[in-house]
Design an enzyme around this catalytic site. Structure first.
Site, PDB file in Angstrom:
ATOM      1  N   TYR A 253       0.754  -1.234   0.182  1.00  0.00           N
ATOM      2  CA  TYR A 253      -0.134   0.253  -0.066  1.00  0.00           C
ATOM      3  C   TYR A 253       0.871   1.282   0.072  1.00  0.00           C
ATOM      4  CZ  TYR A 253      -4.197  -2.860   1.089  1.00  0.00           C
ATOM      5  OH  TYR A 253      -5.260  -3.709   0.683  1.00  0.00           O
TER       6      TYR A 253
ATOM      7  N   ASP B  71      -2.023 -10.439   8.077  1.00  0.00           N
ATOM      8  CA  ASP B  71      -0.768 -10.759   7.325  1.00  0.00           C
ATOM      9  C   ASP B  71       0.005  -9.526   6.953  1.00  0.00           C
ATOM     10  OD1 ASP B  71      -3.291 -12.654   6.072  1.00  0.00           O
ATOM     11  OD2 ASP B  71      -1.309 -13.539   6.803  1.00  0.00           O
TER      12      ASP B  71
ATOM     13  N   HIS C 264       4.493  -6.427  -4.364  1.00  0.00           N
ATOM     14  CA  HIS C 264       3.075  -6.535  -4.691  1.00  0.00           C
ATOM     15  C   HIS C 264       2.210  -5.208  -4.410  1.00  0.00           C
ATOM     16  CE1 HIS C 264       3.008  -8.046  -0.496  1.00  0.00           C
ATOM     17  NE2 HIS C 264       1.722  -7.262  -0.468  1.00  0.00           N
TER      18      HIS C 264
ATOM     19  N   TYR D 149     -11.549  -0.332  -0.341  1.00  0.00           N
ATOM     20  CA  TYR D 149     -11.553  -0.137   1.271  1.00  0.00           C
ATOM     21  C   TYR D 149     -10.190   0.617   1.459  1.00  0.00           C
ATOM     22  CZ  TYR D 149      -8.322  -3.276   3.592  1.00  0.00           C
ATOM     23  OH  TYR D 149      -7.347  -3.967   3.970  1.00  0.00           O
ATOM     24  N   ARG D 150      -9.243   0.609   0.858  1.00  0.00           N
ATOM     25  CA  ARG D 150      -7.949   1.096   1.048  1.00  0.00           C
ATOM     26  C   ARG D 150      -7.093   0.832  -0.142  1.00  0.00           C
ATOM     27  NH1 ARG D 150      -4.461  -2.969   5.379  1.00  0.00           N
ATOM     28  NH2 ARG D 150      -2.704  -1.937   5.628  1.00  0.00           N
TER      29      ARG D 150
END
Lengths: 119, 531, 526
Positions: free
Chosen positions: B91, B150, B391, B476-477
């Site tokens: 993110y 995780d 990722h 959501y994020r």
């Protein structure tokens, strides 16, 4: 050395590491330092590089043909190589900041991981 | 030395000197080597100009130091980017959204202030990781569990503020928080909820306090720097059991999820359940349809009837899901029996008993346990990384219905097809119930150190965000690289919500120094005109 | 005609004319008789100057009308006070904090937009009452329950925004809120959470949306007018049962509450329970106090009386909802855990399987079965009403002992005799904490009311001195209660004020709610 370093590191640094690997020169690890390094290693490295199931670092190294795949069992690691991986990461291993692993703690990890190296 | 955008070099060096005085010179990082450590290890801009790089990093140790650092930044209008442990990989990691920002690294604030196993809560600082708190609890033999995402090396505070999720009954991390301490842009400090009452006895027990309940605005936000947070913990349960439900046919997913909703919303099944398709996943694993695209319903792909036939021939159920139960053995057994009874209404439904654990577990045994379901932190998730270098997560919320899953398979299959994405790159996963009452699809796109591959990935990502929005699904994020893109889809009434966020932003952070751009909220002086 | 403070008569008349244009003449009320209906029926200022009375009332029936009304009032800086159904009795009812405000009465917005019994939620307008929603669900045979508070004529929107509570597992009403539509002071409308995505499919399924999660700032607040609210519902359970646990000795309360905390936080036991003390109730019936009064009987004496009269010291009725075998197992386990306390006694209570046709003789409290009613009024014998004092205390036996001692001493100091001491043992309306709900009486007697208001204020102060704050309060005491939340120079309230000034610069929305005054009124109240 069986890693294939695909990360774009500065060529000079890479060269320095290779040189260092070729001619390892470092002092024998101090017991206190090794012990401290073991503790720091357990906190920061073991969850990915340890033994047992669910250790992606170990699994990944094993898949790439590294034997032994468990870092603590190796006898060929060097301080500069360890520092390179910790501070620059490799594949999906991210780098670690000084607020996570300070330079002094990194030295201790290196002492721990190189404790079995034959000179 | 890099200088933050819009800041004069002299002001920046003055600020640095003051920070060095406030936190000690060892904890102000300005060298390229040190500042590089704050880049996103999983950057989708590797080697590109756009890759955000901070100008410096400052690592305070106490709340007072945080206040000083923020005051200085505010005086010189220097943009900060706060990280708790900076492990938000997938993110954006530890990198700021705005290149040249100064990272405010709170890792050194790593005190576990309190853990109470009578009323089951903890009060922690931002630098405390799940590993840290787990160790703290184990060392003292406290009878509480934490809930881990995780992976487990992130910060409880950081993860809760990004509204992440986990696996146990306490899996909605933001929902589990109780009480915050926040440093504002002017260096002021406040406590929310009952913490606003001096000497409060219930700061970690009653969330709302009195008057407007503000906590939410600090989540996925840039209105303040959180320096303490309370968390509700699960009393260590006496037992745990799981059981898997399998259904044979495609359409069975509808009643399967209806029953799941009924069970979850009745508190009979707890924790996160993930939908799986043994049939389709087997096809993906075999490389049928080019691998990953086997999970989708792409144009020109096999029909449901064809797939059901393959399922019958290979004796593979079309769908399954694992149900989790926490509590005393007699209660969880009764709950599982009841779940089976309800699911038996689906013809052909079958069940696989999972192990029943009597707890507490022996800490020596943790490697044998289902760590996620037990709140035991690990880094196992990285085992899924394959040969990638990282990722980035695409994470839309879809309704918790079978119909929505079918629609997602079609919509994303079509989107990939329209974008000309090869089958092998058509990534998709079936949803999980990380948050009560909704499904989230958590799809990880690989990052490589290859400019072309990453550019293409980013394009595809944006295409998926658009396709999702067209069907009423929002993320959501998201990754810092896509915050404006995702914020843009929340456009009801000409982006009224974002304009409201901006109104608050301008009021609480008039100089716009706190994490500019987070979730699409920019300070006035940096705001781009909306189309 | 009463005028809003700071507004001229001509401006007000002009505004009223425009309001009539917006909602229709019938729905702009100004007569004295009409204003009477908006007074707090349980006003603690009855007959006094301080009694809060509005200047007018406006009742829109659509979001567009709400927007128009708010814009008209904003233009002229006329303060308004929003009510959903205006049934907030014991907390101010339908009265404004600022006398002369214009009531924004949303009762006519009473549409039930959706009820889903697949994903168990509803989307409602503010004027929908618990009775309305219950009827809709019954009529449409939806297999979901609502969670009504006592009483049931209030609004799910209003009550949830006040952060009230109910008795079933969905008792924390604000926690069940999923998605809001809000009209701002400038007349703009926004939707929160997933509602900000046009055509969203998950507005009532995923609370947070993307970016800062703002819903909480509209609760107990004056930053916007809520015109739609999503609420999570509980699937209709198969069965319900009750069971009570009693323990003999005073000190048993410590392990009792420990066990309670463990069972509740593990969700083995759910819903709202009341801690009872038959021993202390007995003392009260004999003219004594429930509280620890200086010079009162010792614990040993009370235990002796308890043993003699076969009264447990503490007791609690538990409730279980779910399939019969599961709730039986939960009750069995509950008894097992409490059995660790020597002398613990258990009694099975009522049990029902659903659907059920209740007879009048079934004396189960209807709210536990999600059935809205007004039975609570039968318990308030005499008087003209009450005002609730509602501090939050820790969920520990030690905290309960401290409360008995602290409030006992406070009443003694104030010279309040036992028969006038209002007190209640704790409830578990909200997860992980205890709430005390004392109803102080209101009458139509000025002296008595003045005295009771003094007592109320003193109780707030005493609670704060011990680290206990109120979760909600009466309009008359909003400043008093807000003042105890003073950490770091009232930093939280200053943040509230910063937001207030930004989103409502003319300060027209419900001035004074929760102690938040707009800038132009703050200086004069300092």
């Amino acid at each position: 050395m069986t890693y294939t370093m695909t990360r774009q590191s500065k060529p000079i640094l890479l060269g320095a590491i290779l040189l260092t690997l070729a001619v390892p020169v470092f002092a024998a690890p101090d017991d206190v330092q090794v012990d401290r390094g073991h503790k720091v290693y357990d906190k920061w490295c073991f969850p990915c590089h340890g033994t047992g199931p669910g250790k992606p670092g170990t699994d990944s190294l094993r898949q790439r043909g590294q034997n032994p795949a468990v870092l603590e069992e190796r006898t060929d690691l060097t301080a500069p190589a360890i520092k390179q991986f910790v501070r620059h990461g490799v594949f999906f291993m991210p780098m670690f900041r000084k607020t996570e692993i300070s330079d002094s703690e990194l030295d201790a990890i290196a002492a721990y991981l190189t404790r079995n190296n034959k000179k | 030395m890099r200088v933050p955008p819009g800041v004069a070099a002299k002001d920046f060096s003055d600020a640095i000197k003051q920070w060095q005085e406030a936190v000690g010179p060892d904890w102000v990082f300005t060298s390229d080597e040190d500042v590089d450590l704050y880049r996103d290890s999983y950057s989708p801009f590797w080697h590109e100009e756009q890759d955000p790089i901070p100008s410096a990093a400052v690592a305070p140790h106490t709340v007072e130091q945080v206040q000083s650092v923020v005051r200085v930044a505010n005086e010189y209008e220097i943009p900060l980017w706060t990280i708790s442990t900076g492990k938000n990989l997938g993110y954006g990691g530890s990198a700021p959204l705005l290149s040249g920002s100064v990272v405010l690294d709170l890792k050194r604030m790593d005190r576990v202030v309190e853990v109470n196993d009578q009323n089951h809560y903890a009060l922690v600082e931002p630098g405390v990781s799940y590993f840290d708190l787990y160790r703290y609890i184990q060392d003292r033999g406290l009878k509480v569990w934490i809930d881990v995402p995780d992976p487990g090396w992130g910060s409880l505070i950081g993860n809760a503020l990004d509204r992440g999720g986990g696996y146990t009954p306490m899996r909605d991390h933001f929902d589990s928080h109780c009480g915050m301490e926040v440093v504002l842009a002017d260096g002021g400090i406040l406590r929310t909820g009952m913490g606003a009452l001096p000497g409060s006895k219930t700061w970690q027990q009653y969330r709302y306090g009195f008057g407007p309940f503000v906590d939410g605005i600090f989540s996925q936000g840039n209105f303040g720097v959180v320096t303490k947070m309370g968390f509700w913990l699960l009393p260590a349960p006496e037992g745990y059991k799981s059981g898997t439900v399998r259904v044979r046919r495609h359409d069975d997913l509808v009643p399967m999820i209806e029953t799941l909703n009924y069970l979850m919303n009745s508190n009979l099944v707890q924790g996160t359940t993930t939908i799986a398709s043994p049939l389709l996943m087997s096809r993906a694993a075999q490389g049928v349809s080019g691998g990953p695209s086997a999970l989708l319903m792409s144009p020109g792909g096999p029909s449901v009837e064809e797939l059901e036939k393959i399922g019958r021939d290979q004796n593979l159920p079309y769908w399954d899901c694992q149900l989790n139960f926490y509590g005393p053995t007699k209660v969880v057994e009764a709950q599982w029996q009841y779940a089976k009874e309800k699911y038996s209404a689906i013809p052909g439904a079958s069940f696989v008993e999972g192990p029943t654990y009597r707890l507490p577990y022996d800490p020596q045994d943790t490697d044998k346990l289902p760590k996620r379901q037990f709140g035991i932190p690990s880094l196992t998730i990285f085992g899924l990384m394959g040969r990638s270098e990282g990722h980035m997560w695409f994470s839309p919320i879809i309704p918790m219905t079978g119909e929505a899953v079918f629609e997602a398979q079609k919509v994303f299959g079509q989107a990939y097809h329209d974008m000309g994405v090869p089958a092998i790159s058509q990534l998709f996963v079936f949803p999980s119930s990380f948050f009560p009452r909704s499904f989230v699809i958590l799809c990880g796109f690989p990052i490589y150190h290859d400019v072309e591959k990453n550019r293409r990935s980013r394009e595809v990502f944006k295409g998926l965000v658009k396709a999702a929005a067209e069907h009423g699904w929002g993320e959501y994020r998201t990754h810092t690289a896509f915050m404006d893109t995702v914020a843009d889809v929340y456009s009801f009434n000409n982006h009224a919500l974002r304009r409201f966020h901006e109104t608050i932003k301008d009021a609480v952070d008039p100089n716009g120094i706190l994490s500019p751009g987070r979730c699409g909220v920019w300070p006035k002086r940096m705001r781009k005109a909306q189309a | 005609m009463r005028l809003p403070p700071g507004v001229s008569s001509s401006d007000f008349s002009a505004a009223l004319a425009r309001l009539e244009g917006a909602v229709g003449k019938d729905w702009v009320l100004t007569s004295d008789d009409d204003m009477e209906t908006y007074r707090d029926s349980y006003s603690p200022f009855w007959h006094e100057e301080e009694d809060r009375i509005p200047s007018a009332a406006v009742a829109p029936d659509s979001v567009e009308q709400v927007q128009a009304v708010v814009r008209i009032l904003n233009e002229r800086k006329i303060p308004l006070w929003t009510i959903s159904t205006g049934k907030n009795l014991a907390y101010g009812g339908s009265s404004p904090a600022l006398s002369g405000s214009v009531m924004l009465d949303l009762k006519r917005m009473d549409k039930i937009l959706e009820v889903s019994d697949k994903n168990h939620y509803a989307l409602v307008e503010p004027g929908v009452s618990y009775f309305d929603l219950y009827r809709y669900i019954q009529d449409n045979k939806r297999k979901v329950w609502i969670d009504p508070p006592d009483p049931g004529w209030g609004s799910p929107v209003g009550n949830s925004l006040e952060r009230g509570g109910g008795r079933t597992p969905m008792g924390d009403h604000f926690a069940s809120v999923c998605g809001l539509e809000v009209v701002l002071a400038n007349g703009e409308v926004l939707r929160t959470g997933m509602g900000a995505l046009p055509g969203a499919k998950t507005w009532q399924q995923y609370k947070y949306g993307f970016g800062p999660y703002i819903d909480g700032i509209f609760s107990q607040s004056n930053f916007g007018v809520i015109t739609k609210m999503g609420v999570w519902l509980m699937p209709e359970p198969e069965a319900y049962r009750e069971g009570s646990v009693a323990v003999p000795k005073h000190d048993d309360l410590i392990p009792f509450v420990d066990t309670l905390s463990y069972l509740m936080n593990s969700k083995i036991v759910r819903g709202t329970m009341l801690l009872e003390s038959p021993v202390l109730s007995y003392r009260q019936s004999q003219g004594g106090s429930v509280l620890d009064m200086p010079g009162g009987p010792s614990v040993q004496e009370m235990e002796r009386i308890g043993a003699e009269k076969n009264l447990p010291y503490w007791q609690m009725l538990f409730h279980f909802w779910g399939p019969p075998k599961v709730i039986d197992a939960q009750w069995e386990y509950t008894k097992e855990k409490f059995s660790a306390i020597p002398g613990a006694a258990f009694r099975d209570g009522r049990a029902y399987r659903f659907p059920v046709e209740l007879k009048d003789s079934d004396d189960v409290q209807r709210v536990y079965l999600g059935i809205p009613n007004l039975l609570v009024f039968a318990l308030i014998a005499g008087g003209q009403g009450h005002m609730d004092f509602s501090p939050i205390i820790p969920m520990t036996g030690e905290a309960v002992f401290e409360v008995l001692q602290v409030f006992g001493a406070a009443y003694a100091e104030m010279g309040v005799p036992p028969k006038n001491q209002f007190f209640a043992l704790p409830w578990t309306f909200f997860p992980r904490s205890f709430v005390l709900l004392f109803g102080l009486p209101v009458t139509h007697n000025i002296e008595q009311n003045r005295e009771n208001r003094k007592v109320f204020r003193r109780l707030v102060g005493v609670a704060a001195e011990h680290g206990w704050g109120e979760y909600r309060t009466h309009v008359a005491f909003m400043d008093v209660v807000s003042n105890v939340y003073s950490w770091n120079g009232h930093a939280l309230r200053r943040l509230h004020e910063t937001i207030k000034d930004a989103v409502d610069p003319n300060g027209i929305l419900s001035p004074g709610k929760s102690g938040i005054w707009p800038q132009r009124m703050r200086e004069s109240r300092a």
